[in-house]
Design a protein around this motif. Structure first.
Motif, PDB file in Angstrom:
ATOM      1  N   VAL A   1      20.486  89.680  12.589  1.00  0.00           N
ATOM      2  CA  VAL A   1      21.467  88.874  11.935  1.00  0.00           C
ATOM      3  C   VAL A   1      22.788  89.713  12.186  1.00  0.00           C
ATOM      4  O   VAL A   1      23.935  88.782  12.580  1.00  0.00           O
ATOM      5  CB  VAL A   1      21.351  88.628  10.416  1.00  0.00           C
ATOM      6  N   THR A   2      22.914  91.023  11.838  1.00  0.00           N
ATOM      7  CA  THR A   2      24.255  91.638  12.034  1.00  0.00           C
ATOM      8  C   THR A   2      24.724  91.518  13.562  1.00  0.00           C
ATOM      9  O   THR A   2      25.699  91.382  13.731  1.00  0.00           O
ATOM     10  CB  THR A   2      23.804  93.233  11.880  1.00  0.00           C
TER      11      THR A   2
ATOM     12  N   ASP B   1      26.210  88.060  14.138  1.00  0.00           N
ATOM     13  CA  ASP B   1      27.249  87.763  13.263  1.00  0.00           C
ATOM     14  C   ASP B   1      28.536  88.515  14.009  1.00  0.00           C
ATOM     15  O   ASP B   1      29.520  88.259  13.747  1.00  0.00           O
ATOM     16  CB  ASP B   1      26.946  88.195  12.146  1.00  0.00           C
TER      17      ASP B   1
ATOM     18  N   ASP C   1      31.790  88.302  19.168  1.00  0.00           N
ATOM     19  CA  ASP C   1      33.024  87.754  19.021  1.00  0.00           C
ATOM     20  C   ASP C   1      33.127  87.238  20.640  1.00  0.00           C
ATOM     21  O   ASP C   1      33.249  87.914  21.543  1.00  0.00           O
ATOM     22  CB  ASP C   1      34.095  88.869  18.698  1.00  0.00           C
TER      23      ASP C   1
ATOM     24  N   ARG D   1      20.169  82.615   8.476  1.00  0.00           N
ATOM     25  CA  ARG D   1      21.190  83.582   7.897  1.00  0.00           C
ATOM     26  C   ARG D   1      22.291  83.561   9.028  1.00  0.00           C
ATOM     27  O   ARG D   1      23.565  83.603   8.386  1.00  0.00           O
ATOM     28  CB  ARG D   1      20.635  85.047   8.074  1.00  0.00           C
ATOM     29  N   THR D   2      22.236  83.400  10.281  1.00  0.00           N
ATOM     30  CA  THR D   2      23.362  83.613  11.224  1.00  0.00           C
ATOM     31  C   THR D   2      24.051  82.080  11.100  1.00  0.00           C
ATOM     32  O   THR D   2      25.344  82.025  10.985  1.00  0.00           O
ATOM     33  CB  THR D   2      22.787  83.632  12.564  1.00  0.00           C
TER      34      THR D   2
ATOM     35  N   ALA E   1      26.331  82.310   8.049  1.00  0.00           N
ATOM     36  CA  ALA E   1      27.537  83.214   8.372  1.00  0.00           C
ATOM     37  C   ALA E   1      28.645  82.372   9.086  1.00  0.00           C
ATOM     38  O   ALA E   1      29.626  82.382   8.788  1.00  0.00           O
ATOM     39  CB  ALA E   1      27.296  84.341   9.380  1.00  0.00           C
ATOM     40  N   ARG E   2      28.155  81.469  10.092  1.00  0.00           N
ATOM     41  CA  ARG E   2      28.993  80.466  10.755  1.00  0.00           C
ATOM     42  C   ARG E   2      29.637  79.573   9.807  1.00  0.00           C
ATOM     43  O   ARG E   2      30.778  79.052   9.962  1.00  0.00           O
ATOM     44  CB  ARG E   2      28.299  79.695  11.852  1.00  0.00           C
TER      45      ARG E   2
ATOM     46  N   ARG F   1      32.585  80.349   7.771  1.00  0.00           N
ATOM     47  CA  ARG F   1      33.589  80.195   8.528  1.00  0.00           C
ATOM     48  C   ARG F   1      34.070  79.003   8.825  1.00  0.00           C
ATOM     49  O   ARG F   1      35.088  78.790   9.808  1.00  0.00           O
ATOM     50  CB  ARG F   1      33.734  81.271   9.718  1.00  0.00           C
TER      51      ARG F   1
END
Length: 721
Positions: A201-202, A205, A208, A229-230, A233-234, A237
């Motif tokens: 996941v890290t 995430d 970039d 989880r990912t 995170a999106r 945003r």
DNA sequence: AGCACGCCGACT
DNA sequence: GTCGGCGTGCTC
């Protein structure tokens, strides 16, 4: 009046666009126009707008600019262009494939694309007027106390949508706009992550811009949790997420899981099983940025997503990402292209990655994220065991030890699955006297015996007939079914285990909509404990109490001419094995084989897909097979094989000097199908460039001068040999 | 892909 | 004498 001139892509097998005149301002690039074409009217997509009239005397005006879809954004247009170029397909056909059917029709779409919800103005007043006996109507009225989506209403009863219409007309029910979720998603039931999941996941995430990840983990290692989880995170945003899944029957399960995790989110699904209206509304919601999660099959890869932040491809190795009719694209490859083009992360998940993806990961183009541990509660690795069938007498095609284990499993109230990838009762009917076998007249294939309705069927062309009472050649009345199919295994198990009658699940008895779900429900609630099934059961369905899987005919994949057969067999066997042992106890998997010494089984039993994939990749490198070379297959069929071969030979000549190697045309694996004789021409090169150029060269040639009596297909990067 | 136009066999 | 086979040519 000021005019502009449009270049329009039409859904035709022609590699060019057509020009039209339109009043300035009514349309733009990426929009849909309805145009006259010959004496028909077609829908097309605007490719370019110019002030300069083209040099064409018979230029026509567009018929209409319906403005019923937001213009296809530049990235979707670019994706379609790439797809058209790479797969040698006309751009208009690709663009048509990118749109839902309703937006392909040469008339404006009547719906407005909003997912309206419906709510009762005064639920108590409505209930008071309903008959106390109208149970379903009352249930619907109760439900409508809060806003409900059209689909939720429909699920109440067959007539529910009609009642809704009546109540709307009478003013009892009104449409309300759904609330669009934004910002940080509310998540419920968040399980803890193990170290590998957290690291994955890290990594995703932190991406970039473009980054491709291979999420490599066995069944039960918690890939879905990493996706969730990912995705969260999106969403936080306020980005959109595209999740691709292989099959329609997998979407409901995954969809349910997504809905449970993100209760406030508009999750929209896109697959060919949806009705036109629903699919169009879903597509428009995604295209307008209102739905933040899109869950779909291969066709969803083209969906416009203005705030796209992540693409997930679940089970990336799965063959159903490959479109096999019309435009032959790979949705997985297009997803990676789209991610790179839009500078986004793409997450490819699999327990048995394709060798293509494996190569990309081992050469560092993709980042491999390993999930080595079973993270799902109660998940334990199944034990695999071979049952050599060479020297032992099988009972109805089943090894005695397998029968014994089945008996033991059923005795302790466990569930068991017998897996056999062959529908029907027996794959062939034969005469012992003269050697006659039930061949299909139109195909190079056997007619399969179906005892249920007493017919012989060809699984390739659909031919069927009644079972002959005697041998058509010699008159012998004693025709014997050879080999086993699901029905015969079902019969054999029914006779052996009368207390736990088997349930057969294959395409023959799940054609009706909802019948598969009904059968699976029987399995889930424990009414059925013994299952017989094909391929269908390998994917996605988890049976908590399944303790034993018996695989009957795995060997078929071992000696195939297709170099990808072993890779597929490995994936399939691991997938079937993954069905077992999800409730705490390790599942047991028994594989019947005549070739226990085959190196394939050593790799399988070691359970080390990584080692197997490394070895496969080494072989591909050595033999210059894909993905270590680029392939192009031209398939041709004609009434006579000579015609097809002559046609391919002529094409081969046209490829001279193209920087590719064209092999000798040969008869296809199934050399006759539905009365057409089939041949293929393999074209190879060390890299994709010359192969793609050769494909478009041939496509151009063939459209300019279509061959007579030959049907042809250009297959760039073919998946079946 | 449609849908025309265009020349040669068995029928109202 | 026509209806109709599908060969080739075009569609902005």
């Amino acid at each position: 009046m000021p005019y502009v001139y449009l270049s329009v892509a039409l859904d035709l097998p022609l590699p060019r666009s057509f020009d039209y005149r339109a009043p300035a301002g009514v349309t733009g690039v990426g929009e849909r126009v309805i145009v006259p074409f010959g004496r028909q009217t077609l829908s097309g997509v605007v490719l370019a707008v110019s002030d300069v009239p083209p040099d064409f005397p018979k230029l026509k005006d567009i018929a209409e600019a319906p403005a019923d879809l937001p213009a296809l954004p530049a990235d979707v247009m670019a994706l379609c262009r790439f797809c058209a170029d790479f797969y040698a397909a006309p751009l208009g056909m690709v663009l048509a494939a990118a749109l839902p059917a309703a937006l392909r029709q040469p008339r404006p779409w009547a719906g407005d694309g909003t997912h309206w919800h419906w709510q009762a103005v005064d639920a108590d007043g409505l209930l008071a007027r309903l008959s106390p006996r109208a149970r379903k109507q009352r249930q619907l009225a109760e439900l409508l106390r809060t806003p409900q989506a059209r689909e939720a209403v429909r699920d109440v009863a067959g007539d529910a949508l009609r009642w809704l219409g009546e109540w709307q007309a009478s003013g009892d029910v009104v449409a309300v706009a759904p609330v669009r979720a934004g910002g940080v998603p509310r998540q419920v039931a968040l399980p803890a992550l193990n170290a590998a999941q957290a690291a994955a996941v890290t990594a995703v995430d932190a991406a970039d811009g473009y980054a491709a990840f291979l999420l490599y983990g066995v069944t039960g290692s918690g890939k879905t949790e990493v996706y969730l989880r990912t995705i969260a995170a999106r969403l936080a945003r306020d980005e959109q997420v595209l999740v691709l899944v292989p099959e329609i029957n997998l979407t409901p399960q995954l969809e349910a899981r997504f809905r449970a995790r993100f209760p406030d989110e508009a999750i929209v699904s896109l697959h060919s099983g949806l009705a036109d209206g629903e699919r169009t509304r879903n597509w428009l919601q995604a295209a307008r940025g209102d739905a933040r999660i899109v869950l779909g099959t291969r066709l969803a890869v083209f969906t416009p997503l203005p705030r796209l932040g992540l693409i997930v491809v679940d089970e990336e190795h799965d063959g159903s990402y490959r479109q096999q009719e019309g435009v032959r694209y790979s949705a997985r490859d297009l997803a990676v292209w789209r991610a790179r083009d839009r500078k986004l992360p793409v997450l490819l998940g699999s327990a048995t990655p394709s060798i293509e993806t494996w190569k990309n990961a081992s050469e560092g183009r993709y980042t491999r994220l390993d999930l080595p541990v079973r993270a799902v509660a109660g998940a334990v690795a199944p034990t695999l065991e071979l049952l050599p069938t060479g020297r032992i007498a099988l009972q109805d095609g089943i090894h005695p030890l397998a029968l014994e284990r089945l008996r033991a499993t059923l005795a302790r109230c466990g569930q068991a699955l017998v897996f056999i990838n062959r529908r029907g009762y027996a794959p062939v009917l034969a005469c012992n006297e003269c050697g006659w076998v039930s061949n299909c007249k139109r195909c190079e294939a056997r007619l399969v015996l179906h005892l249920g309705d007493r017919r012989l069927r060809c699984h390739h062309c659909g031919f069927e007939c009644t079972i002959p009472a005697e041998c058509p050649d010699c008159g012998n009345a004693d025709l014997k079914p050879l080999g086993q199919g699901t029905q015969r295994i079902e019969d054999a198990l029914a006779a052996r285990f009368p207390d736990t009658p088997p349930l057969r699940i294959d395409r023959d008895n799940t054609r009706r909509k909802g019948s598969l779900e009904a059968m699976l429900a029987q399995v889930h609630d424990g009414r059925v404990r013994l299952l017989v099934g094909t391929q269908m059961l390998a994917k996605g369905h988890d049976f908590a109490n399944l303790q034993l899987v018996v695989v009957l005919n795995a060997d078929a994949g071992l000696f195939s001419v297709d170099f990808r057969a072993e890779e597929r067999l490995f994936a399939q066997l691991l997938q079937v094995a993954g069905r077992a042992g999800r409730a705490g106890q390790p599942g047991q998997v028994l594989i019947q084989t005549r070739y226990p010494e085959h190196p394939f089984y050593a790799a399988l039993l070691a359970g080390d897909y990584a080692a197997f994939a490394d070895e496969q990749l080494a072989t591909r490198r050595e033999l210059l097979l894909p993905p270590c070379a680029a392939w192009l297959m031209i398939r041709a069929e004609a009434k006579r094989i000579e015609t097809a071969l002559a046609f391919l030979n002529a094409l081969r000549g046209a490829l001279a000097g193209q920087g590719v190697q064209a092999m000798t045309p040969i008869a296809a694996t199934m050399s006759r199908k539905a009365g057409w004789e089939r041949a293929q021409l393999l074209v190879t090169a060390p890299t994709r460039g010359p192969v793609v150029a050769a494909a478009s060269h041939l496509a151009e040639l063939l459209v300019a001068k279509p061959p007579k009596g030959v049907r042809w297909v250009i297959d760039v990067d073919p998946q079946d040999v």
